[in-house]
Each structure stands twice: as structure tokens, then as C-alpha cells.
Scaffold this motif. Structure first.
Motif, PDB file in Angstrom:
ATOM      1  N   LYS B  66      13.319  15.214  -0.610  1.00  0.00           N
ATOM      2  CA  LYS B  66      12.543  16.057   0.305  1.00  0.00           C
ATOM      3  C   LYS B  66      11.354  16.684  -0.412  1.00  0.00           C
ATOM      4  O   LYS B  66      10.208  16.603   0.053  1.00  0.00           O
ATOM      5  CB  LYS B  66      13.424  17.184   0.893  1.00  0.00           C
ATOM      6  N   SER B  67      11.654  17.330  -1.547  1.00  0.00           N
ATOM      7  CA  SER B  67      10.564  17.980  -2.272  1.00  0.00           C
ATOM      8  C   SER B  67       9.542  16.958  -2.733  1.00  0.00           C
ATOM      9  O   SER B  67       8.333  17.199  -2.691  1.00  0.00           O
ATOM     10  CB  SER B  67      11.101  18.720  -3.497  1.00  0.00           C
ATOM     11  N   THR B  68      10.042  15.829  -3.191  1.00  0.00           N
ATOM     12  CA  THR B  68       9.142  14.790  -3.678  1.00  0.00           C
ATOM     13  C   THR B  68       8.183  14.351  -2.575  1.00  0.00           C
ATOM     14  O   THR B  68       6.965  14.268  -2.789  1.00  0.00           O
ATOM     15  CB  THR B  68       9.970  13.592  -4.169  1.00  0.00           C
ATOM     16  N   MET B 195       6.161  24.245   2.857  1.00  0.00           N
ATOM     17  CA  MET B 195       7.061  25.258   2.299  1.00  0.00           C
ATOM     18  C   MET B 195       8.321  24.570   1.802  1.00  0.00           C
ATOM     19  O   MET B 195       9.020  23.915   2.562  1.00  0.00           O
ATOM     20  CB  MET B 195       7.429  26.280   3.373  1.00  0.00           C
ATOM     21  N   ASP B 196       8.588  24.730   0.517  1.00  0.00           N
ATOM     22  CA  ASP B 196       9.777  24.101  -0.066  1.00  0.00           C
ATOM     23  C   ASP B 196      10.869  25.146  -0.233  1.00  0.00           C
ATOM     24  O   ASP B 196      10.825  25.948  -1.155  1.00  0.00           O
ATOM     25  CB  ASP B 196       9.412  23.471  -1.412  1.00  0.00           C
ATOM     26  N   GLU B 197      11.817  25.134   0.670  1.00  0.00           N
ATOM     27  CA  GLU B 197      12.921  26.108   0.668  1.00  0.00           C
ATOM     28  C   GLU B 197      12.408  27.526   0.445  1.00  0.00           C
ATOM     29  O   GLU B 197      12.826  28.194  -0.509  1.00  0.00           O
ATOM     30  CB  GLU B 197      13.944  25.734  -0.407  1.00  0.00           C
ATOM     31  N   PRO B 198      11.539  28.009   1.309  1.00  0.00           N
ATOM     32  CA  PRO B 198      10.889  29.301   1.023  1.00  0.00           C
ATOM     33  C   PRO B 198      11.841  30.484   1.094  1.00  0.00           C
ATOM     34  O   PRO B 198      11.499  31.551   0.596  1.00  0.00           O
ATOM     35  CB  PRO B 198       9.831  29.406   2.127  1.00  0.00           C
TER      36      PRO B 198
HETATM   37 MG   LIG Z   1      13.806  20.255  -3.537  1.00  0.00          MG
END
Ligand SMILES: [Mg+2]
Ligand SMILES: Nc1ncnc2c1ncn2[C@@H]1O[C@H](COP(=O)(O)OP(=O)(O)OP(=O)(O)O)[C@@H](O)[C@H]1O
Lengths: 458, 275
Positions: B66-68, B195-198
């Protein structure tokens, strides 16, 4: 003899270790968890009792033995010797020792020989009785400790207390020697300030410590105004930092932000090697390469300059400080969290904007700390300035002139034949004290800043 | 909602009328995106369209990429030496991976908020003013003040910090710091916010504030959020994408993903059987 004693003690304590250990294991028939401490601690318990008191006694003996010997030997000489003036008595005793130890005495008389014989026999008697005493003490304590080994003995607590004690002793030694040095600096400086008022020293504009050979000469007491030295030190430090700061900082930025792992892996160790080059090497580099180059260049431009100049010493000192600043700043910059860089990139900042506006400001306190440490090194640096800056106490801010620094003058004051009590020699202590004070303040500030900075990100 | 229900992820409530995309404008398009870290493939042939003025949630088990993938959308993967991105990603029809495009410009248009709040060690004011200064968005001090205040207000932080704008941003609480980071991002005037797991580093109350904020920001921005919290995805997103082992498994209106997932893997994941 003493070597044999130490070896014996060591062997005895090793034996003590194994015996204490196996006794503790045997006392619970192998169920070691029933012991208060692990078996090894019982071993150390016995070993320490065996060796430590004996060893301490040995150290004390080494210190006291010569004095005791002298008291006995000199107590036994005839009035012809004991009524001599103290220096002659000292000389006599030195000769006696020289005869007894087959050295080179300055004089040999029957008195001497009698005393030397006495010395020899006393010495061997003393040594033998001491060894016998220490050995029996050691064996006795061995037996004592071995008997005490039992499952309930708190061997670990005891051993750890002894170790803590040893650590405390070591740190006390470190502290005491430092305090001793400072105190001696302080007292010698006070003696100096008794002769030369402190304000003359701190604010006087003329430095010429050569005391006249004949008392009636003018300026017989020399001039001890240290301002030219402060100015010279300051000038050279400024030049050094002008060279070292930009180069060191920018190379640190390159290594930490731009260089790939290959370059980093290669250059970092190189820098560390550079930081380890003895300063005397930099010194003759300054003297033989840089100073003539500067002089020739200045001559070519029509400026007459002395062979030694503040510029030569300062710039080489700057080169010496580059790896220091670069490697400290590199560490500081590296410890700025990657998340700050990411945050900046994610807002569309370029790499150089990120470095200038986020990374360097975040690293600034650490960099300031590094710079202050470098300054305090520059101020205290001796070898380079001795070789390249000259010795004349010019009060000048012209970098092409030769100047002198506090450290150079200390060297100059104390090398060669000196009476210990002259103002000239004592002034070295006052200079040393000043130097110590300045670098101390700088270091305290720098370490404080670096410390604060660490806390912020750890 | 009873506590037990709240922790039972098979029971994700979606309020009526929510979880449905209302916008039809497409903001970003990914076509056949692959990402490699060295030899290891982290994203495998992902294609999707992301709608403007809506919230898209990325969900999936840890390590699924996901982050990638999120970092592909503003070219943040460029900052990782070993990462290699292939495929095309369009922002308003322009391929952001093409060599003519400067990643710095892309990031000005596609902002990002990170999992851990990362305010700069500067004052609150300077944190928010950082982006506008770099991009020259304000020509006078007053304009800059307006942008800073406006951004803080939209991030719902202005009231709390107005009296201490010149104190360090690192002195705020975690939730405030995260809103500061959102304000900082808004101040650059981006079109898309990633937003990455904000909220994963925040307590429930601070999270709730940020969720509210995201819902408000949706009116003007295209928002993409990575989350491990199903309820959060259900509450605030209109579209949800489920990733598994680097593959985009299912991408639908949020209500459909949670109420009748088509793929077995999606079903298992949202009912809490793995991940
Ligand atoms: Mg991640
Ligand atoms: N910088 C990196 N270098 C090498 N491999 C990486 C890097 N970042 C991520 N990966 C790998 O890529 C895969 C996807 O990682 P990613 O961080 O995108 O997962 P994620 O879905 O965000 O997981 P999480 O929910 O735990 O944040 C993982 O297998 C991870 O190990």
C-alpha cells in the motif's frame, strides 16, 4: 624477587578461584540453583581474598620501602656524616645507594662503604621478611575465605562491591590527578601574579619575557603583557576556522546527503586517517611547504613578508581541522531523522532546499558544538604554530606577519636552561592557566549544545 | 455501537448514503504499474482510476505494498535508491513518470502526510510557511500570514495555536502535530493529498478529529488514505482498494467492498480472517 612474588600471588589466586568454585558446587552436591550466587562468584570470592590485600600491601611497600631504608641507614652513620648540611646528606645517601646497586658514585669513602654494606643487608632482610609476610598473609586469607564458602554466602554481592570499589578508586585517581594539575597551575600562577600584577598580564600590550642578564639593565624584569599572545592566538584561530569551517561543513554535507554508499565507505575512513595524522607532520608541512609558498607569492606581489607567518600556520591548522569538523558534522547531519527530509521532499522542495532549510537548521546546534570543539583545539594546538608561526610577539592583525601564540610562548619559556623561580618561568603557568580556562569554557559550552541536540532526537 | 461490535471487523457499519462515489471526475490514473525493490517485486501490474473530490482508501494486510503504491503517486519512491517504478501514472492526463516531468513539481501538486507526525524543528508558523515560501505562493508578508492562518484553520488547528504561532511545532501533542502536518501540506495548495496511516500514531479522539477533517477536505481535494482500520475506511472513504501481495485485488465503492465483496480474499480480509 618482586616479579616472583606477583606470579606466585597470581597462581595462588587462580587456584583459589577453582577451589572456591568447586567447594561451592560440592557443598550443594551439584544443585547449583541452591547456591545464593553462581559458582563462579564463590571462585572470585576466594581469589580476591587471596590476591587483593596482598597486592595492596605490595603497592604500599613499594612506596614506603625506600624511605624506611633511608631512615635505618642514615640513623646508623657516624656524626661526621649526620651533621653535614642537608644537601650533603642527600648526596651522601645517593652515593651510598649507587655503591650498593653498582651504579656510579661520585665519591667513595670508608663511611660510604660501611653504609652501603648496611644498606645491602637491610634491603635483602627487608625484602625477604616482606615476602614471607605477604605470602603467609595471602595463604591465611585464602584459607579464611575458603572456609567461609557456603551456600548462603552472598558471594555475588561481595564480589560486585569489591569491583565497584576498584572502579571508584580508578575514577578517583583520574579526578585527583586532574585536580592536582589544576591546583598546581593555579598556585604557580598566583606566585607569578605576586610579581607581575594580573592586570598587567591580561591587558599589557608588550610581551618580552627575556629577563636581563645584569640586574641594573633597563627592563630587568621583562614585559609580561599577554595581549599580543591572545591576539596572535585569536588571529591564527580565525584563519584556521576560515579554512576549516566551509570546507569541512560542505564536505560533510556532500558525504551525508549526496555521496553514494561506495564513496562514503571509502572516504569516511580516509578522513578518519587524516584526523589521526600527528600534528608535528602538519607542522613541518606548514614550515617547509606552505610558509615558503606564501612568502614567495607575497614577494612576487611585491609585499615583503617574514618567512614565518600567521597565514601559513593558520591555514595548515585549518587543514588539520577539516577532517575533525567534517566527521563530527557528518555524524550530526546523519542523525537528523529521515522523516524530516521526506516531509520536505513531499512538499515539493528540492534537495538543496531541503538541506539548507531543514537538515542544516535541524543539525545546527550539533554543528555549532562541533565548531566550538574545533576552535578549542585550534587554540590549544602547539606543534604547528611552534614550527610555522614564529616567536615574535607582534601585536598585529596582518596575516602575513609572524605572530606568536600562547602555546608557542609556553614552549619557548620552558625550553632551555631556566631557573625555576624566575618570573619568566612562572609566566608559563599563568599562560597555561589562561589557556586552560578558555578551552574549558569552550568545551563546556560545546558539549552542552551537543548534548541538548542529542536529547532532541534520541 | 457496542464495544464488542466495534472490534468485530466483520460488522462494519456504513451509514446509509455513505461509501458511494458521487464524483465522476478522474484525477489520477495508474496503468500497469510495477515496483521493484532491487530484485524483489512489491507492486505487480496495478491499474486504477482515482476520482477527484473524494476519499479513496487503500486497505490490505501488512507488507502488501500500500505504502509503496502510494509513494508512486507523488514519486516519493525516487528518494529510495533501490526502488524502480515502471508503468504510467497520469495526473490530469499528464504522465508523471515521463522524463520531461520534474518530480519536484509533481510533489508540489500531490502532497503527502506521513504515518508519524514529522513537523520540522521550527516554529508552528515556519512549519506552515515552509511550502508557500519555497513555491513563491505569497509575495508579501500579509499574504503569507493569510495562507498560514487559512491552512491552520482548515486543518482545525488555528484556535489551539493562534496564541503561540512562534513556538516550536515539535512542542505540540501528537494529534496537533499531525494536524500541523496536514496544514503544512494544504498550505502548498496541492490538488491531491496522500495520507499513509495518518492516525495510527494517535489516540481515538485525535483520530476522530482528523477523520472529520478529511471529510471536510474532500470537498476540494482528491484524497487517498492508507489505513489498517476498517471502520475508518468505512466511515470516511467513498472508494476502497484492497491490495494483497502487491496485487490490486478489488477496487469498488466502499459500501460494496464491505457489504458484498466479490473476491474471496477481500471477504476473508474484511471479516478478519487474515492480515
Ligand atoms: Mg505502509
Ligand atoms: N525501502 C524498501 N526497501 C526494500 N524493500 C521495501 C522497502 N519498502 C518496502 N519494501 C518491501 O515492499 C513490500 C511492500 O511494502 P509496503 O511498505 O509498501 O507495505 P505496506 O502495505 O505499506 O505495509 P504496512 O501496512 O505494514 O505499512 C514489503 O515486502 C516490504 O518489505
Amino acid at each position: 624477587m618482586t616479579g616472583a612474588l606477583i606470579v606466585t600471588l597470581a597462581v595462588l589466586s587462580v587456584i583459589g578461584y577453582y577451589m572456591g568454585r568447586s567447594k561451592s558446587v560440592a557443598s550443594v552436591s551439584g544443585e547449583v540453583h541452591q547456591l545464593h550466587s553462581r559458582p563462579g562468584y564463590y571462585g572470585f570470592y576466594v581469589a580476591i581474598w587471596t590476591a587483593l590485600p596482598a597486592f595492596l600491601l605490595f603497592v604500599v611497600w613499594q612506596i614506603l620501602e625506600p624511605q624506611i631504608l633511608r631512615a635505618f641507614v642514615m640513623g646508623n652513620v657516624g656524626p661526621a656524616v649526620s651533621e653535614l648540611p642537608p644537601e650533603r646528606v642527600d648526596l651522601f645517601y645517593r652515593d651510598v645507594v649507587a655503591i650498593a646497586t653498582e651504579g656510579v658514585p661520585s665519591q667513595v669513602t670508608p663511611d660510604h662503604e660501611a653504609a652501603a654494606d648496611h644498606y645491602t643487608s637491610l634491603k635483602s632482610l627487608g625484602t625477604w621478611s616482606f615476602v614471607a609476610f605477604v605470602m603467609s598473609l595471602s595463604v591465611f586469607l585464602f584459607a579464611f575465605a575458603y572456609r567461609k564458602v557456603s551456600p548462603t554466602l552472598r558471594a555475588r554481592n561481595w564480589v560486585e562491591r569489591v569491583i565497584m570499589g576498584l572502579l571508584i578508586v580508578c575514577s578517583v585517581i583520574a579526578i585527583l590527578t586532574t585536580v592536582g594539575i589544576i591546583l598546581s597551575l593555579l598556585f604557580e600562577s598566583l606566585r607569578f601574579f605576586n610579581r607581575i600584577p594580573i592586570q598587567d598580564f591580561l591587558f599589557g600590550l608588550q610581551w618580552s619575557p627575556q629577563t636581563a642578564l645584569r640586574a641594573e639593565q633597563v627592563g630587568a624584569s621583562g614585559a609580561f603583557g599577554a595581549v599580543p599572545l591572545f591576539a596572535g592566538t585569536f588571529l591564527i584561530t580565525i584563519i584556521a576556522m576560515t579554512v576549516a569551517l566551509p570546507v569541512g561543513l560542505m564536505s560533510a554535507v556532500y558525504f551525508s546527503e549526496y555521496a553514494g554508499p561506495g564513496v562514503r565507505g571509502f572516504v569516511k575512513p580516509m578522513l578518519e586517517i587524516l584526523a589521526g595524522v600527528p600534528t608535528v607532520v602538519y607542522g613541518f608541512f606548514a614550515l617547509l611547504t606552505v610558509a615558503p609558498f606564501i612568502r614567495d607569492t607575497a614577494d612576487a606581489l611585491g609585499v615583503a613578508t617574514p618567512a614565518q607567518s600567521a597565514l601559513a600556520a593558520g591555514s595548515v591548522m585549518g587543514i588539520m581541522l577539516i577532517p575533525f569538523i567534517s566527521s563530527l558534522s557528518d555524524d550530526v547531519i546523519n542523525s537528523v531523522p529521515q522523516s524530516l527530509r521526506d516531509g520536505s521532499f513531499a512538499m515539493g522542495a528540492t534537495k538543496s532546499e531541503t538541506i539548507r532549510k531543514v537538515v542544516l537548521p535541524a543539525a545546527l546546534p550539533g554543528i555549532v558544538g562541533a565548531v566550538l570543539l574545533a576552535v578549542s583545539r585550534a587554540i590549544g594546538e602547539t606543534m604547528i604554530v611552534v614550527m610555522a608561526a614564529g616567536r615574535s610577539g607582534n601585536l598585529t592583525f596582518n596575516p602575513l606577519d609572524s605572530v606568536t601564540t600562547i602555546t608557542v610562548q609556553i614552549v619557548a619559556l620552558l625550553t632551555g636552561d631556566q631557573e625555576f623561580d624566575s618570573a619568566k618561568t612562572l609566566s608559563a603557568f599563568a599562560l597555561g592557566l589562561t589557556l586552560f580556562f578558555v578551552t574549558l569554557v569552550l568545551n563546556v559550552i560545546a558539549l552542552n549544545i551537543v548534548q541538548k541536540y542529542r536529547e532532541r532526537y534520541d | 455501537m457496542a464495544l464488542a461490535e466495534q472490534f468485530d471487523s466483520s460488522n462494519v457499519d456504513i451509514p446509509p448514503g455513505k461509501g458511494v462515489a458521487t464524483s465522476t471526475e478522474v484525477k489520477m490514473v495508474a496503468e500497469g504499474v510495477d515496483v521493484y525493490y532491487g530484485d524483489k517485486q512489491a507492486i505487480d501490474n496495478v491499474s486504477m482510476e482515482i476520482l477527484d473530490k473524494s476519499v479513496t482508501a487503500f486497505i490490505g494486510p501488512s507488507g502488501c505494498g500500500k505504502s509503496t503504491f502510494l509513494r508512486c503517486l507523488n514519486r516519493m519512491n525516487d528518494t529510495i535508491d533501490i526502488a524502480k517504478v515502471t508503468g504510467r501514472i497520469y495526473l490530469d492526463g499528464e504522465d508523471i513518470n515521463s522524463s520531461e516531468v520534474d518530480p519536484v513539481q509533481v510533489r508540489a501538486r500531490v502532497g503527502m502526510v506521513f504515518q508519524k507526525p514529522n513537523p520540522f524543528p521550527k516554529s508552528i508558523y515556519e512549519n506552515v510557511a515552509y511550502g508557500p515560501r519555497i513555491h513563491g505562493l505569497a509575495s508579501t508578508r500579509e499574504e503569507l500570514d493569510d495562507i498560514v492562518k487559512g491552512s491552520l484553520a482548515r486543518a482545525g488547528l488555528l484556535d489551539e495555536v493562534e496564541s503561540r504561532m512562534h513556538e516550536p511545532g515539535t512542542g505540540l501533542s501528537g494529534g496537533q502535530q499531525q494536524r500541523l502536518c496536514i496544514a503544512r501540506c494544504i498550505a502548498c495548495n496541492p490538488e491531491v493529498i496522500l495520507m499513509d496511516e495518518p492516525t495510527s500514531a494517535l489516540d481515538p479522539i485525535a483520530s476522530a478529529r482528523i477523520e472529520e477533517l478529511i471529510d471536510e477536505l474532500r470537498e476540494n481535494y482528491c484524497i487517498i488514505i492508507v489505513t489498517h482500520n476498517m471502520q475508518q475506511a468505512a466511515r470516511i472513504s467513498q472508494k476502497t482498494a484492497f491490495f494483497h501481495l502487491g496485487v490490486l485485488v478489488e477496487y469498488e465503492n466502499t459500501v460494496d467492498i464491505f457489504n458484498n465483496p466479490r473476491d474471496e480474499r477481500t471477504k476473508d480480509y474484511i471479516s478478519g480472517r487474515f492480515g
